[in-house]
Design a protein around this motif. Structure first.
Motif, mmCIF file in Angstrom:
data_model
loop_
_atom_site.group_PDB
_atom_site.id
_atom_site.type_symbol
_atom_site.label_atom_id
_atom_site.label_comp_id
_atom_site.label_asym_id
_atom_site.label_seq_id
_atom_site.Cartn_x
_atom_site.Cartn_y
_atom_site.Cartn_z
ATOM 1 N N THR A 36 24.777 65.060 40.514
ATOM 2 C CA THR A 36 24.420 64.054 41.509
ATOM 3 C C THR A 36 24.220 62.700 40.839
ATOM 4 O OG1 THR A 36 23.338 65.716 42.893
ATOM 5 C CG2 THR A 36 22.719 63.424 43.261
ATOM 6 N N GLY A 37 24.809 61.688 41.435
ATOM 7 C CA GLY A 37 24.776 60.344 40.859
ATOM 8 C C GLY A 37 26.123 59.952 40.310
ATOM 9 N N CYS A 38 26.801 60.911 39.701
ATOM 10 C CA CYS A 38 28.158 60.666 39.211
ATOM 11 C C CYS A 38 29.144 60.830 40.367
ATOM 12 C CB CYS A 38 28.518 61.649 38.102
ATOM 13 S SG CYS A 38 27.594 61.409 36.574
ATOM 14 N N PRO A 39 30.270 60.120 40.323
ATOM 15 C CA PRO A 39 31.278 60.336 41.360
ATOM 16 C C PRO A 39 31.678 61.803 41.428
ATOM 17 C CG PRO A 39 31.793 58.392 40.050
ATOM 18 C CD PRO A 39 30.663 59.081 39.363
ATOM 19 N N SER A 40 31.872 62.301 42.641
ATOM 20 C CA SER A 40 32.265 63.695 42.814
ATOM 21 C C SER A 40 33.713 63.885 42.406
ATOM 22 C CB SER A 40 32.069 64.116 44.275
ATOM 23 O OG SER A 40 33.051 63.493 45.091
ATOM 24 N N ALA A 41 34.144 65.140 42.369
ATOM 25 C CA ALA A 41 35.533 65.438 42.003
ATOM 26 C C ALA A 41 36.511 64.856 43.022
ATOM 27 C CB ALA A 41 35.719 66.946 41.890
ATOM 28 N N ALA A 42 36.051 64.687 44.270
ATOM 29 C CA ALA A 42 36.921 64.182 45.330
ATOM 30 C C ALA A 42 36.816 62.663 45.502
ATOM 31 C CB ALA A 42 36.572 64.871 46.648
ATOM 32 N N HIS A 43 36.039 62.013 44.657
ATOM 33 C CA HIS A 43 35.804 60.581 44.828
ATOM 34 C C HIS A 43 37.058 59.749 44.569
ATOM 35 C CE1 HIS A 43 34.667 56.552 43.096
ATOM 36 N NE2 HIS A 43 33.941 56.531 44.190
ATOM 37 N N THR A 44 37.249 58.733 45.388
ATOM 38 C CA THR A 44 38.288 57.737 45.150
ATOM 39 C C THR A 44 37.654 56.362 45.210
ATOM 40 O OG1 THR A 44 38.846 57.657 47.511
ATOM 41 C CG2 THR A 44 40.136 59.155 46.124
ATOM 42 N N VAL A 45 38.147 55.450 44.396
ATOM 43 C CA VAL A 45 37.603 54.095 44.373
ATOM 44 C C VAL A 45 37.953 53.397 45.692
ATOM 45 C CG1 VAL A 45 37.656 51.863 43.202
ATOM 46 C CG2 VAL A 45 37.851 53.989 41.879
ATOM 47 N N PRO A 46 36.964 52.782 46.370
ATOM 48 C CA PRO A 46 37.265 52.070 47.619
ATOM 49 C C PRO A 46 38.360 51.022 47.413
ATOM 50 C CG PRO A 46 34.893 52.263 47.329
ATOM 51 C CD PRO A 46 35.525 52.744 46.045
ATOM 52 N N THR A 47 39.245 50.937 48.359
ATOM 53 C CA THR A 47 40.353 49.995 48.269
ATOM 54 C C THR A 47 40.065 48.762 49.124
ATOM 55 O OG1 THR A 47 41.499 51.078 50.101
ATOM 56 C CG2 THR A 47 42.015 51.824 47.866
ATOM 57 N N GLY A 48 40.847 47.736 48.900
ATOM 58 C CA GLY A 48 40.689 46.511 49.675
ATOM 59 C C GLY A 48 41.064 45.311 48.835
ATOM 60 N N THR A 49 40.817 44.152 49.394
ATOM 61 C CA THR A 49 41.135 42.894 48.727
ATOM 62 C C THR A 49 39.867 42.297 48.137
ATOM 63 O OG1 THR A 49 42.924 42.474 50.307
ATOM 64 C CG2 THR A 49 42.120 40.602 49.028
ATOM 65 N N LEU A 50 39.892 41.988 46.845
ATOM 66 C CA LEU A 50 38.740 41.370 46.210
ATOM 67 C C LEU A 50 38.551 39.983 46.819
ATOM 68 C CD1 LEU A 50 36.630 41.973 44.017
ATOM 69 C CD2 LEU A 50 38.111 40.766 42.398
ATOM 70 N N THR A 51 37.394 39.764 47.439
ATOM 71 C CA THR A 51 37.169 38.586 48.278
ATOM 72 C C THR A 51 35.879 37.879 47.895
ATOM 73 O OG1 THR A 51 38.289 39.722 50.118
ATOM 74 C CG2 THR A 51 36.933 37.795 50.664
ATOM 75 N N ARG A 52 35.928 36.551 47.752
ATOM 76 C CA ARG A 52 34.720 35.766 47.507
ATOM 77 C C ARG A 52 33.900 35.729 48.802
ATOM 78 N NH1 ARG A 52 33.621 31.778 43.946
ATOM 79 N NH2 ARG A 52 34.337 33.417 42.488
ATOM 80 N N ILE A 53 32.690 36.225 48.732
ATOM 81 C CA ILE A 53 31.839 36.277 49.916
ATOM 82 C C ILE A 53 31.144 34.938 50.102
ATOM 83 C CG2 ILE A 53 29.936 37.454 51.066
ATOM 84 C CD1 ILE A 53 32.448 39.175 50.685
ATOM 85 N N GLU B 278 37.283 39.302 35.615
ATOM 86 C CA GLU B 278 36.898 40.533 34.915
ATOM 87 C C GLU B 278 36.997 41.728 35.854
ATOM 88 O OE1 GLU B 278 35.959 41.454 31.874
ATOM 89 O OE2 GLU B 278 36.235 39.486 30.938
ATOM 90 N N CYS B 279 36.585 41.515 37.098
ATOM 91 C CA CYS B 279 36.657 42.595 38.086
ATOM 92 C C CYS B 279 38.096 42.848 38.512
ATOM 93 C CB CYS B 279 35.789 42.241 39.297
ATOM 94 S SG CYS B 279 35.737 43.513 40.579
ATOM 95 N N ALA B 280 38.830 41.772 38.753
ATOM 96 C CA ALA B 280 40.207 41.915 39.228
ATOM 97 C C ALA B 280 41.079 42.664 38.227
ATOM 98 C CB ALA B 280 40.806 40.540 39.515
ATOM 99 N N GLY B 281 40.750 42.561 36.937
ATOM 100 C CA GLY B 281 41.545 43.227 35.914
ATOM 101 C C GLY B 281 41.097 44.636 35.599
ATOM 102 N N ASP B 282 40.151 45.173 36.383
ATOM 103 C CA ASP B 282 39.599 46.507 36.149
ATOM 104 C C ASP B 282 39.826 47.350 37.398
ATOM 105 O OD1 ASP B 282 37.970 48.767 35.793
ATOM 106 O OD2 ASP B 282 36.414 47.635 34.733
ATOM 107 N N VAL B 283 40.629 48.387 37.303
ATOM 108 C CA VAL B 283 40.996 49.178 38.486
ATOM 109 C C VAL B 283 39.809 49.892 39.098
ATOM 110 C CG1 VAL B 283 43.375 49.517 37.747
ATOM 111 C CG2 VAL B 283 41.609 51.165 37.026
ATOM 112 N N ASN B 284 38.733 50.092 38.332
ATOM 113 C CA ASN B 284 37.559 50.783 38.858
ATOM 114 C C ASN B 284 36.529 49.834 39.467
ATOM 115 O OD1 ASN B 284 38.200 53.536 38.134
ATOM 116 N ND2 ASN B 284 37.894 52.912 36.004
ATOM 117 N N CYS B 285 36.738 48.528 39.323
ATOM 118 C CA CYS B 285 35.747 47.558 39.788
ATOM 119 C C CYS B 285 35.828 47.383 41.300
ATOM 120 C CB CYS B 285 35.954 46.210 39.096
ATOM 121 S SG CYS B 285 34.745 44.953 39.567
#
Length: 251
Positions: A99-116, A186-193
């Motif tokens: 618990t706390g670690c991503p599960s085996a079925a976890h996928t990184v949320p997708t979307g467009t990196l956006t300045r809020i 830094e975030c845009a260049g990291d697939v897990n960010c």
């Protein structure tokens, strides 16, 4: 002897203090003093210096005086620590997903990196804001209004990043963050960010890079308290202009 007694008798009828004289004429008005120091004038020289335009919008006004409250709840998500990512990766290689670690079925949320910014904040119906406004899949970041646990009757506002935890923290030049988007990149260049947060601190900025887990709650950071003529959520929203730069994946 008669003369002394007569003089004493004469003096005994005189008042010890004389009457106050009339007030004199009012003197001329003095020179006008210097105006007060603007809240953004950090060195007090009454000059709008470039480093005092904190949100880099070309204006020197109250928006450059918004103070970001530096308080993370338990530094991260309650279930995560700074070495969380490395531990979870090591355990996943062994086929373990606590618990706390991503599960085996976890996928990184997708979307467009956006300045809020304030244009991407939408009323959540309880005094706070959702972001991105793609219901029912709003952005991972929100601003929540909550009761202050230490001050009954007062409110606090928090940045809340669902499922987010800090994977790494970088120290960058603030001008590089503003002019070259160095923290966002830094975030845009990291697939897990999933998000980055750059917190202004004078000439420097603390850049936080966030990863995501489906078994933790949220990263939380206090960003506004009652007082000063603004609501707590308004303080958080104003800080998005330069003191707290969020780039988050929007669906």
């Amino acid at each position: 002897m008669f003369i002394v007694l007569a003089l004493a008798t004469l003096l005994s009828g005189c008042p010890l203090d004389g009457d106050n004289g009339k007030n004199g004429e009012t003197g001329p008005t003095g020179e006008t003093g210097l105006s007060g120091i603007n809240c953004w004038d950090l060195d007090g020289d009454r000059i709008n210096d470039s480093d005092e335009d904190k949100n880099n919008d070309g204006l020197w006004d109250a928006n450059d005086c918004v103070t970001v409250i530096n308080a993370e709840r338990l530094l991260q998500s309650a279930e995560a620590e700074f070495n969380h990512q490395h531990l979870c990766e090591a355990l996943a290689n062994l086929g373990q997903y606590p618990t706390g670690c991503p599960s085996a079925a976890h996928t990184v949320p997708t979307g467009t990196l956006t300045r809020i910014n304030q244009n991407l904040l939408f009323d959540d119906g309880s005094g706070g804001f959702e972001t991105c406004n793609f219901p029912p899949n709003n952005g991972l970041l929100s601003i929540e209004l909550r009761d202050d646990l230490d001050k009954p009757g007062e409110k606090d506002a928090w940045f809340v990043l669902d499922g987010g935890y800090i994977a790494k923290t970088l120290q960058l030049a603030y001008t590089d963050v503003i002019d070259n988007n160095s923290c966002r990149n830094e975030c845009a260049g990291d697939v897990n960010c999933i998000a980055s947060l750059a917190l202004e601190s004078g000439t420097r900025a603390e850049c936080k890079i966030f990863y995501h887990s489906d078994t933790i709650s949220a990263y939380e950071r206090l960003c506004g308290v009652s007082g000063g003529g603004l609501t707590p959520t308004e303080i958080c929203a104003l800080s998005l202009r330069g003191q707290a730069l969020w780039d988050v994946k929007c669906p």
